[in-house]
Scaffold this active site. Structure first.
Site, PDB file in Angstrom:
ATOM      1  N   HIS A   1       0.846  -1.212   0.000  1.00 58.86           N
ATOM      2  CA  HIS A   1       0.000   0.000   0.000  1.00 58.86           C
ATOM      3  C   HIS A   1       0.868   1.245   0.000  1.00 58.86           C
ATOM      4  O   HIS A   1       2.083   1.162   0.146  1.00 58.86           O
ATOM      5  CB  HIS A   1      -1.001  -0.018   1.167  1.00 58.86           C
TER       6      HIS A   1
ATOM      7  N   HIS B   1       1.399   3.963   1.882  1.00 58.83           N
ATOM      8  CA  HIS B   1       1.946   4.751   2.997  1.00 58.83           C
ATOM      9  C   HIS B   1       3.477   4.833   2.949  1.00 58.83           C
ATOM     10  O   HIS B   1       4.148   3.862   2.596  1.00 58.83           O
ATOM     11  CB  HIS B   1       1.497   4.161   4.335  1.00 58.83           C
TER      12      HIS B   1
ATOM     13  N   HIS C   1       6.006   2.272   3.913  1.00 55.90           N
ATOM     14  CA  HIS C   1       6.053   1.033   3.130  1.00 55.90           C
ATOM     15  C   HIS C   1       6.639   1.235   1.731  1.00 55.90           C
ATOM     16  O   HIS C   1       6.869   0.266   1.020  1.00 55.90           O
ATOM     17  CB  HIS C   1       4.654   0.410   3.031  1.00 55.90           C
TER      18      HIS C   1
ATOM     19  N   HIS D   1      -7.530  -0.102   5.564  1.00 54.54           N
ATOM     20  CA  HIS D   1      -6.403   0.704   6.052  1.00 54.54           C
ATOM     21  C   HIS D   1      -6.084   1.744   4.978  1.00 54.54           C
ATOM     22  O   HIS D   1      -6.030   2.937   5.243  1.00 54.54           O
ATOM     23  CB  HIS D   1      -5.218  -0.208   6.345  1.00 54.54           C
TER      24      HIS D   1
ATOM     25  N   ASP E   1      -0.389  -3.908   6.715  1.00 57.92           N
ATOM     26  CA  ASP E   1      -1.174  -3.197   7.729  1.00 57.92           C
ATOM     27  C   ASP E   1      -2.661  -3.558   7.669  1.00 57.92           C
ATOM     28  O   ASP E   1      -3.501  -2.893   8.270  1.00 57.92           O
ATOM     29  CB  ASP E   1      -1.001  -1.678   7.579  1.00 57.92           C
TER      30      ASP E   1
HETATM   31 FE    FE Z   1       2.584   0.907   8.114  1.00 56.38          FE
HETATM   32 ZN    ZN Z   2       0.126   1.743   6.534  1.00 52.34          ZN
END
Ligand code: FE
Ligand code: ZN
Length: 259
Positions: free
Chosen positions: A56, A58, A61, A114, A133
């Site tokens: 994902h 974020h 990551h 998330h 996550d």
């Molecule tokens: Fe994270």
């Molecule tokens: Zn995350």
């Protein structure tokens, strides 16, 4: 031939993972929390990073993508639904797709909530699940983008995998998660056993990951939102819709202060 997995800490509380297909020597980083740390982990093992599998968008990551691309030339794979938010994705995947790392196949499972496009990587032959996550030990990621219904549906897909699947998640949050879980499901024997194990592991400086999915099915309240005991704990009717119970659990966790 097996898949070897190297687990190492990255940033403050992320897990870094390298997965190594023994038959071909191909090696993937699961997410890119910190390029330098990941490179050093590969060097320690003598592995050459050929791929990066992103879950994902974020920062914690993806921020290592540029360094890993520059220094290894690895192919960067990630969620089609988040392609516009992640710089450097080259192979775009969605639920049901299969990603190959040498002889090892990973099935993509969509786990929205998330983030909307969050995906998990599942190796059915070796029974390894990289859930980032979406699913933590004894918890789930904060619901930043999605809605409770689809997030619960995604978790049901993970819950349908075999009990002996090993779960590798994105963060070492297990101790705090255990406190919340015990506050809503105090008489759950599997949870009490897991919480005691987690306390022991953390006190001796060890990671709580990987964890068997069978343990999570029995102990993680977010995988048990269809159980009357959790509906009751949330002040809902025992037959309340699971996504309502799930939403109440997620909200209660947001407001929970771990000591
Ligand atoms: Fe994270
Ligand atoms: Zn995350």
């Amino acid at each position: 031939m097996p898949l070897l997995i190297d687990i190492f800490p990255a940033r403050s509380d992320n897990f870094g993972y390298l997965v190594h297909d023994v038959a071909t020597g191909k090696t993937a980083a699961i997410d890119a929390p910190d390029g330098k740390t990941i490179r050093e982990a590969a060097a320690r093992r003598g592995w050459t990073i050929s791929d990066v599998f992103i879950t994902h968008h974020h920062t914690d990551h993806v921020e290592g993508i540029p360094l890993l691309k520059r220094e290894t030339g690895a192919t960067i794979t990630g969620p089609r639904a988040e392609a516009s938010k992640i710089l450097g994705l080259e192979v775009l995947v969605a639920g049901g797709d299969v990603v190959k790392l040498g002889e090892t196949e990973f099935i993509i499972i969509e786990t929205p909530g998330h983030t909307l496009g969050h995906i998990a990587y599942y190796d059915p032959a070796g029974r390894h699940l990289f859930s980032a996550d979406a699913l933590f030990s004894l918890g789930v990621g904060r619901m930043f983008e999605g809605k409770p219904g689809p997030m619960w549906e995604g978790l049901l897909q993970l819950r349908a995998l075999p009990d002996d699947t090993l779960v590798y998640c994105g963060h070492e949050y297990t101790l705090a998660n255990a406190q919340f879980a015990l506050s809503v499901d105090p008489r759950n024997a599997a949870l009490n056993i897991r919480a005691a194990e987690v306390k022991r592991l953390r006190e001796s400086g060890q990671a709580t990951i990987p964890v068997g999915l069978g343990i999570e099915k029995a102990a993680n309240p977010f995988l048990r939102a269809d159980q009357p005991v959790l509906a009751k704990a949330m002040g809902l009717a025992p037959d309340a819709a699971p996504e309502l119970v799930f939403a109440a659990l997620r909200k209660a966790k947001d407001d929970f202060k771990a000591t």
